[in-house]
Design a protein around this motif. Structure first.
Motif, PDB file in Angstrom:
ATOM      1  N   ARG A 191      38.684  66.879  62.779  1.00 55.12           N
ATOM      2  CA  ARG A 191      38.245  66.286  63.941  1.00 55.12           C
ATOM      3  C   ARG A 191      39.551  66.413  65.148  1.00 55.12           C
ATOM      4  O   ARG A 191      39.350  66.240  66.125  1.00 55.12           O
ATOM      5  N   LYS A 192      40.658  66.914  64.679  1.00 53.98           N
ATOM      6  CA  LYS A 192      41.629  67.014  65.526  1.00 53.98           C
ATOM      7  C   LYS A 192      42.408  68.361  65.106  1.00 53.98           C
ATOM      8  O   LYS A 192      42.196  68.928  64.270  1.00 53.98           O
ATOM      9  N   GLY A 193      43.292  68.814  66.379  1.00 53.83           N
ATOM     10  CA  GLY A 193      43.941  69.911  66.258  1.00 53.83           C
ATOM     11  C   GLY A 193      45.473  69.922  66.771  1.00 53.83           C
ATOM     12  O   GLY A 193      45.501  68.846  67.654  1.00 53.83           O
ATOM     13  N   ARG A 194      46.292  70.635  66.418  1.00 47.70           N
ATOM     14  CA  ARG A 194      47.714  70.785  66.821  1.00 47.70           C
ATOM     15  C   ARG A 194      47.669  71.911  67.991  1.00 47.70           C
ATOM     16  O   ARG A 194      47.536  73.323  67.577  1.00 47.70           O
ATOM     17  N   TRP A 195      47.837  71.786  69.237  1.00 48.01           N
ATOM     18  CA  TRP A 195      48.030  72.913  70.398  1.00 48.01           C
ATOM     19  C   TRP A 195      49.117  73.800  69.945  1.00 48.01           C
ATOM     20  O   TRP A 195      50.161  73.458  69.726  1.00 48.01           O
TER      21      TRP A 195
END
Length: 252
Positions: A191-195
């Motif tokens: 559900r999340k990501g690290r740019w």
């Protein structure tokens, strides 16, 4: 712990670009051949029939690029989807996860949307090329221009279209990779990501430099003050940014 990173395939981009560049070269050669034939049949001040000639060229090359575009886009979208699936499965096995993907109807439709987007972009190559040279070539005939001058006009237009083909290949490869990577990561529960900021060849967006390392919601993205809305990696034109997906429990 670093999980999967949405890194585009350099090999896919190269194949994409080379096929478009070959099509541009073929179109350029055909237009030059047709104009030489036209010159041998009509006086320089007879520019009227050029309308018919360019209509024929548009009909021919719009259809040719449509065929090339659909074949290329279908291959590219399918290959990129399989590649991202394989990357995610491999990374999950490495961390001991045995999850089964669960795809929504929206995710299942993504391939067809990517194909349409790519085809639409590829269509712009002959459209801009032929529109760009028709007026100039017509004026050259009216002014009694010689074939050497018109050849230079066509060669210059060909270089512009070749550059456009390379930009489309790079932009669409990155954009589709990010979209498919997100769809497949979400199917596994991410559900999340690290740019991850990836500098452009000549410049970088100031806002995207600041986004580097920030965690974001995969469905939302990060607010970009330069465009006044939330964006995701690879979404904006020629954005090279990527991200790494984060599964629940791996937020740190």
């Amino acid at each position: 712990m670093r999980l999967g990173v949405s890194r585009p395939s350099v090999a896919y981009e190269l194949k994409y670009r080379r096929q478009l560049e070959a099509a541009v070269a073929a179109m350029n050669a055909d237009v030059l051949k047709e104009l030489k034939s036209y010159q041998s049949q009509y006086a320089y001040d007879s520019a009227g029939p050029l309308v018919t000639l360019f209509s024929k060229l548009r009909d021919k090359w719009y259809k040719r690029f449509d065929k090339i575009g659909r074949e290329l886009a279908l291959w590219f979208a399918d290959a990129t989807d399989r590649r991202t699936k394989s990357q995610i499965r491999k990374k999950l096995r490495e961390v001991g996860w045995t999850l089964k993907p669960s795809y929504t109807d929206e995710q299942k439709k993504l391939i067809s949307e990517i194909v349409k987007s790519n085809v639409d972009m590829i269509h712009t190559i002959p459209q801009k090329y032929l529109a760009g040279i028709q007026e100039v070539i017509t004026q050259a005939f009216i002014e009694g221009g010689n074939m050497e001058r018109m050849t230079k006009i066509i060669e210059r237009a060909g270089r512009v279209s070749t550059n456009r083909a390379a930009l489309i290949a790079r932009d669409q490869t990155n954009k589709a990779t990010q979209q498919l990577f997100t769809a497949n990561a979400e199917a596994y529960g991410a559900r999340k990501g690290r740019w991850i900021h990836v500098p452009g060849k000549y410049s970088s967006r100031r806002t995207h430099v600041k986004m580097d390392g920030q965690i974001f919601d995969l469905k939302v993205g990060i607010y970009d003050s330069e465009v006044g809305r939330y964006v995701k990696p690879g979404e904006l034109v020629y954005c090279n940014c990527q991200y790494e997906f984060i599964l629940p429990g791996f937020d740190n």
